[in-house]
Scaffold this motif. Structure first.
Motif, short mmCIF file in Angstrom:
data_model
loop_
_atom_site.label_atom_id
_atom_site.label_comp_id
_atom_site.label_asym_id
_atom_site.label_seq_id
_atom_site.Cartn_x
_atom_site.Cartn_y
_atom_site.Cartn_z
N MET A 1 10.14 14.50 6.18
CA MET A 1 10.77 15.53 7.00
C MET A 1 9.71 16.47 7.60
O MET A 1 9.85 16.89 8.73
N ARG A 2 8.69 16.78 6.81
CA ARG A 2 7.66 17.70 7.30
C ARG A 2 6.87 17.08 8.44
O ARG A 2 6.41 17.79 9.33
N TYR A 3 6.71 15.76 8.40
CA TYR A 3 5.99 15.10 9.47
C TYR A 3 6.77 15.14 10.78
O TYR A 3 6.18 15.22 11.85
N VAL A 4 8.08 15.11 10.69
CA VAL A 4 8.92 15.20 11.89
C VAL A 4 8.73 16.56 12.56
O VAL A 4 8.62 16.65 13.78
N VAL A 5 8.63 17.60 11.77
CA VAL A 5 8.40 18.95 12.29
C VAL A 5 7.02 19.01 12.95
O VAL A 5 6.87 19.59 14.04
N ALA A 6 6.03 18.41 12.32
CA ALA A 6 4.67 18.41 12.90
C ALA A 6 4.64 17.63 14.21
O ALA A 6 4.02 18.06 15.17
N ILE A 7 5.32 16.50 14.26
CA ILE A 7 5.36 15.70 15.49
C ILE A 7 6.08 16.46 16.59
O ILE A 7 5.66 16.45 17.75
N ALA A 8 7.16 17.15 16.24
CA ALA A 8 7.88 17.93 17.25
C ALA A 8 7.02 19.08 17.76
O ALA A 8 7.03 19.39 18.96
N ALA A 9 6.25 19.70 16.88
CA ALA A 9 5.36 20.80 17.29
C ALA A 9 4.26 20.29 18.21
O ALA A 9 3.89 20.94 19.19
N VAL A 10 3.72 19.10 17.90
CA VAL A 10 2.70 18.51 18.77
C VAL A 10 3.29 18.20 20.14
O VAL A 10 2.67 18.48 21.17
N ALA A 11 4.49 17.65 20.17
CA ALA A 11 5.13 17.33 21.45
C ALA A 11 5.38 18.61 22.26
O ALA A 11 5.16 18.63 23.48
N LEU A 12 5.82 19.66 21.60
CA LEU A 12 6.05 20.93 22.28
C LEU A 12 4.74 21.52 22.79
O LEU A 12 4.68 22.05 23.91
N GLY A 13 3.68 21.40 22.00
CA GLY A 13 2.38 21.89 22.42
C GLY A 13 1.83 21.14 23.62
O GLY A 13 1.28 21.73 24.55
N VAL A 14 1.97 19.82 23.60
CA VAL A 14 1.52 19.01 24.75
C VAL A 14 2.32 19.38 25.99
O VAL A 14 1.75 19.50 27.08
N ALA A 15 3.61 19.57 25.84
CA ALA A 15 4.44 19.96 26.98
C ALA A 15 4.00 21.33 27.51
O ALA A 15 3.96 21.54 28.73
N ALA A 16 3.65 22.25 26.63
CA ALA A 16 3.19 23.56 27.07
C ALA A 16 1.87 23.46 27.82
O ALA A 16 1.66 24.15 28.82
#
Length: 51
Positions: A1-16
């Motif tokens: 579950m924690r990895y899903v949060v990290a992947i979502a944060a990376v995706a959000l960061g790349v989008a930013a």
């Protein structure tokens, strides 16, 4: 579950970073880059503690 949060944060960061580049906003690019680096550090720390 924690990895899903990290992947979502990376995706959000790349989008930013991409949106900040298109909008010519260095502050948004910096925030996105910091978000990516922080999420990767969190994932690495989580993986090391799991062993």
């Amino acid at each position: 579950m924690r990895y899903v949060v990290a992947i979502a944060a990376v995706a959000l960061g790349v989008a930013a970073v991409v949106y900040g580049g298109a909008d010519d906003s260095p502050g948004l690019q910096l925030i996105g880059a910091l978000l990516v680096v922080g999420a990767i550090a969190f994932a690495v720390r989580t993986a090391r503690r799991g062993r």
